[in-house]
Motif scaffolding. Structure first.
Motif, PDB file in Angstrom:
ATOM      1  N   UNK A   1       0.819  -1.211   0.000  1.00  0.00           N
ATOM      2  CA  UNK A   1       0.000   0.000   0.000  1.00  0.00           C
ATOM      3  C   UNK A   1       0.856   1.265   0.000  1.00  0.00           C
ATOM      4  N   UNK A   2       2.002   1.185   0.652  1.00  0.00           N
ATOM      5  CA  UNK A   2       2.897   2.340   0.701  1.00  0.00           C
ATOM      6  C   UNK A   2       3.334   2.727  -0.706  1.00  0.00           C
ATOM      7  N   UNK A   3       3.678   1.741  -1.510  1.00  0.00           N
ATOM      8  CA  UNK A   3       4.150   2.006  -2.874  1.00  0.00           C
ATOM      9  C   UNK A   3       3.059   2.649  -3.728  1.00  0.00           C
ATOM     10  N   UNK A   4       1.819   2.207  -3.571  1.00  0.00           N
ATOM     11  CA  UNK A   4       0.722   2.781  -4.340  1.00  0.00           C
ATOM     12  C   UNK A   4       0.471   4.227  -3.903  1.00  0.00           C
ATOM     13  N   UNK A   5       0.595   4.479  -2.610  1.00  0.00           N
ATOM     14  CA  UNK A   5       0.457   5.843  -2.108  1.00  0.00           C
ATOM     15  C   UNK A   5       1.546   6.749  -2.669  1.00  0.00           C
ATOM     16  N   UNK A   6       2.759   6.220  -2.759  1.00  0.00           N
ATOM     17  CA  UNK A   6       3.859   6.990  -3.346  1.00  0.00           C
ATOM     18  C   UNK A   6       3.617   7.244  -4.829  1.00  0.00           C
ATOM     19  N   UNK A   7       2.987   6.277  -5.508  1.00  0.00           N
ATOM     20  CA  UNK A   7       2.719   6.414  -6.941  1.00  0.00           C
ATOM     21  C   UNK A   7       1.735   7.563  -7.214  1.00  0.00           C
ATOM     22  N   UNK A   8       0.797   7.799  -6.294  1.00  0.00           N
ATOM     23  CA  UNK A   8      -0.148   8.909  -6.451  1.00  0.00           C
ATOM     24  C   UNK A   8       0.609  10.232  -6.515  1.00  0.00           C
ATOM     25  N   UNK A   9       1.594  10.372  -5.639  1.00  0.00           N
ATOM     26  CA  UNK A   9       2.401  11.592  -5.616  1.00  0.00           C
ATOM     27  C   UNK A   9       3.122  11.799  -6.941  1.00  0.00           C
ATOM     28  N   UNK A  10       3.740  10.764  -7.447  1.00  0.00           N
ATOM     29  CA  UNK A  10       4.511  10.895  -8.679  1.00  0.00           C
ATOM     30  C   UNK A  10       3.597  11.130  -9.893  1.00  0.00           C
ATOM     31  N   UNK A  11       2.411  10.564  -9.861  1.00  0.00           N
ATOM     32  CA  UNK A  11       1.485  10.770 -10.980  1.00  0.00           C
ATOM     33  C   UNK A  11       0.970  12.205 -11.008  1.00  0.00           C
ATOM     34  N   UNK A  12       0.661  12.736  -9.829  1.00  0.00           N
ATOM     35  CA  UNK A  12       0.109  14.097  -9.733  1.00  0.00           C
ATOM     36  C   UNK A  12       1.098  15.029  -9.026  1.00  0.00           C
ATOM     37  N   UNK A  13       2.325  14.971  -9.426  1.00  0.00           N
ATOM     38  CA  UNK A  13       3.405  15.670  -8.735  1.00  0.00           C
ATOM     39  C   UNK A  13       3.088  17.154  -8.524  1.00  0.00           C
ATOM     40  N   UNK A  14       2.845  17.889  -9.603  1.00  0.00           N
ATOM     41  CA  UNK A  14       2.606  19.325  -9.447  1.00  0.00           C
ATOM     42  C   UNK A  14       1.322  19.604  -8.677  1.00  0.00           C
TER      43      UNK A  14
END
Length: 309
Positions: A1-14
């Protein structure tokens, strides 16, 4: 779950960056947090704010990019460093009788890094699935634990909808109330902060950003005082986040372009910080020259009309 949460940040970085920035602006309405920031002096000027918030963004990027539980990782070391800095700042402020530190201040600070994604995601162009929201909440529950927040005060404890309700409560009782009745020193600290962020990413116009923050929470904010440029930037933010982001293909192209531009800005700020610090001086000089020329032109026209009459 941590990795998926991190992926949200990278997808919507700005867009996550914008949500964090709005929340950090709102934190300045919390009297205890504002007093600590004023006491440390780390946000006393736009240049100081530039260094502070560039450092904050660098830390958060490490958390989203590494193994936060690996004691040898840069992410784990960054979290421990931030925990130590916060503890020292609040301890020093307490000893100086500036303010009494509390877990509630840490709760609101934790909210600032994910809360708006849950309550205002679509308005910021962030469209998450339920599993992505759950993963983001789990990620920040872990961050809160590592930062020393007691489980009783961890905003992310419980089911997703419980956390969402908690975030809405914080927004209503703390943030909105604070924006409507800000502390005495809020305006100057907010100005320093936003001009510091402006040096990181020049597209952040301070006046437009304050107006957009009020718009996001459906609060009244006078737009009559906005310059034509600030009005344009306010409308651009609203248009891109609320409408363009929903258009298939076009929205994706814009999102990728936004992320790359912010990454480029951060690379330049970290590699050549003096360029960013000099940018404000250069920008101010150019604006002053333009205003002087316009004033001279206006005075000349006035004199010509006076002679003709």
């Amino acid at each position: 779950m941590v990795c998926l949460g991190q992926a949200v940040f990278h997808r919507y970085f700005l867009r996550v960056f914008v949500s964090n920035l709005i929340s950090l602006l709102c934190l300045l309405t919390v009297d205890g947090i504002l007093k600590v920031l004023m006491y440390t002096g780390l946000s006393a000027t736009p240049s100081a704010s530039f260094k502070r918030y560039l450092g904050t963004l660098n830390h958060v990027r490490r958390w989203y990019s590494g193994d936060i539980f690996d004691q040898n990782s840069s992410a784990f070391r960054s979290i421990q460093l931030v925990r130590g800095m916060h503890t020292k700042a609040f301890t020093d402020a307490h000893k100086s009788e500036v303010v009494l530190a509390s877990q509630s201040d840490m709760v609101v600070t934790q909210w600032a890094f994910f809360g708006l994604v849950l309550t205002h995601g679509p308005q910021l162009g962030i469209h998450c699935t339920r599993s992505e929201e759950e993963s983001l909440v789990h990620f920040w529950k872990c961050i809160g634990y590592l930062l020393g927040i007691d489980d009783r005060y961890n905003v992310c404890s419980g089911e997703l909808e419980e956390v969402r309700r908690r975030c809405k409560a914080i927004l209503k009782t703390v943030i909105v109330e604070g924006l409507q009745n800000p502390p005495e020193d809020f305006a100057i600290m907010a100005d320093n902060m936003l001009h510091g962020i402006h040096m990181i990413t020049p597209t952040v116009d301070p006046a437009a950003f304050v107006a957009f923050t009020h718009h996001l929470f459906s609060l009244q904010c006078s737009s009559q005082s906005l310059s034509w440029y600030s009005t344009f930037m306010f409308n651009l933010m609203t248009w891109v986040f609320e409408y363009v982001s929903c258009i298939p293909v076009v929205g994706e192209i814009v999102r990728v372009a936004e992320n790359n531009l912010l990454s480029l800005n951060l690379f330049l700020c970290n590699s050549l910080p003096t360029v960013a610090l000099c940018y404000r001086c250069l920008e101010t000089s150019i604006v002053n020259i333009i205003m002087a020329v316009l004033a001279l032109w206006t005075r000349t026209l006035h004199c010509l009309k006076f002679k003709q009459s």
